[in-house]
Scaffold this active site. Sequence first.
Site, mmCIF file in Angstrom:
data_model
loop_
_atom_site.group_PDB
_atom_site.id
_atom_site.type_symbol
_atom_site.label_atom_id
_atom_site.label_comp_id
_atom_site.label_asym_id
_atom_site.label_seq_id
_atom_site.Cartn_x
_atom_site.Cartn_y
_atom_site.Cartn_z
ATOM 1 N N THR A 1 8.666 5.812 -2.837
ATOM 2 C CA THR A 1 7.677 6.903 -2.811
ATOM 3 C C THR A 1 8.217 8.382 -2.196
ATOM 4 O O THR A 1 8.180 9.536 -2.598
ATOM 5 C CB THR A 1 6.323 6.635 -2.069
ATOM 6 N N LYS B 1 11.606 -9.323 -7.448
ATOM 7 C CA LYS B 1 10.768 -8.838 -6.152
ATOM 8 C C LYS B 1 9.390 -9.203 -6.538
ATOM 9 O O LYS B 1 8.692 -8.890 -7.417
ATOM 10 C CB LYS B 1 10.882 -7.175 -5.921
ATOM 11 N N ALA C 1 8.259 -0.436 1.877
ATOM 12 C CA ALA C 1 6.987 -0.029 1.678
ATOM 13 C C ALA C 1 6.651 0.849 3.116
ATOM 14 O O ALA C 1 6.819 0.263 4.147
ATOM 15 C CB ALA C 1 5.978 -0.932 1.469
#
Lengths: 65, 260
Positions: free
Chosen positions: B211, B101, B188
Site C-alpha cells: 500500500t 503467501k 502489512a
Amino acid sequence: MNIKLNGNNIESNSLFLMDLVLEKGFDPASLVAEVNQEVIRQEAWKSLSLKDGDSIELLSFVGGG
Amino acid sequence: MLDTDNDALRLGDTTFTSRLLTGTGKFASKKQITPMLEASGSQMITVALRRVDPTASEGNILNYIPKSVTLLPNTSGARTADEAVRIARIAREAGCGKFIKIEVITDMQYLLPDNYQTLKATEILAKEGFIVLPYMMPDITVTKQLHDAGAAAVMPLGSPIGTNRGLEMKPMIKMIIETSKLPVIVDAGIGRPSQAAQAMEMGADAVLVNTAIATSGDPSMAGCAFAMAVKAGRMAYLADMADTKTTARASSPLTGFLRE
C-alpha cells in the site's frame, strides 16, 4: 445447456471450454480455468467438452498485496 | 560503499539479495509496477487471483512483472484453509511457481489473519511441495507450529493491512525474531521507510510493502526509498548497534586545558 460460470447460471451452446471462453469475449492468454474444481491447463481447453450442469470458474491474476 | 550482496535471504530453495518484498495491489495504473520494481530492486512481488473481469482495461497483470522477479501469489479471499489450498493449487497450475503467501481472513473489520486456518493450510501445502509464506497474527506459539508444519518463513503483521501505522505489534514481532528458527518477514501496515528500517534494525529478515508504495504520489521513488531503508536497517542490524543509555556518554574528551 445450463452451466454455472463464475457463480452465475448461464445458458450456452458452446461445446468445448475454449468455445465458451471465446463466446464470452475473454482473452484466453490471461485466464486460468477450473471446471468442477479441477484446474484445466490451456492446452486442454479446445478438447474439453462441456456438460450440462458443469461449474466453471474463469480466473485471472490481479493486483494484490 | 560496503557490499551486502552476499547477505542473501533464503526462502525455501531460492535466495534473494533484496530484502524488500512488494505487492501489486492498489496501483493507480498497472504500468507503474514495472518501473517501481526496477527502482526498488525488489525481487519478489505478490499477486492475487480473482474471477475474470470483462471490463478490465490494462490486461494481464503478469505482463507488467519482469520474468526475473519471483511471483508470490496470495490466497486473499480465502476464509478457510481449504479455500486457501484451492487458490494455491490453481496458482501453481497457472504457472506461478511454487511460492504461496497464505492469507486467510475471516475478520472483515480489521482484516486480521486467522492463525488456525492459516496453520492448517500451511501443513497441507508444505506437504505438496509449496514454499509457504504464511501471513499471520504475531504469536510465538503459532510461529513454532508453522515451523513444524513446514512453512519457509513467517509473515507477522506490523499493523492492519493498508493502515500505514507501522510496527504496532513491535513487542510481539521482537519475540518472534528472538525465538523463531524461520525467516521473519514483517508484512502489512508498514507505511513509511523509517518503519521498514525499524523492523530491519530489530532483526526482521525482510519486509513486504504494498500500500505505502502503490498509493504514494510516486511509486518508483517510494519503492527506492523503501529499498534504501530496508538496506540501512539490515546493515544496522548486522553492525550490532550499541544499546541505548539513560545518561549521557561524552563523544569528545571532557578533560581539557581550559581549567584546572
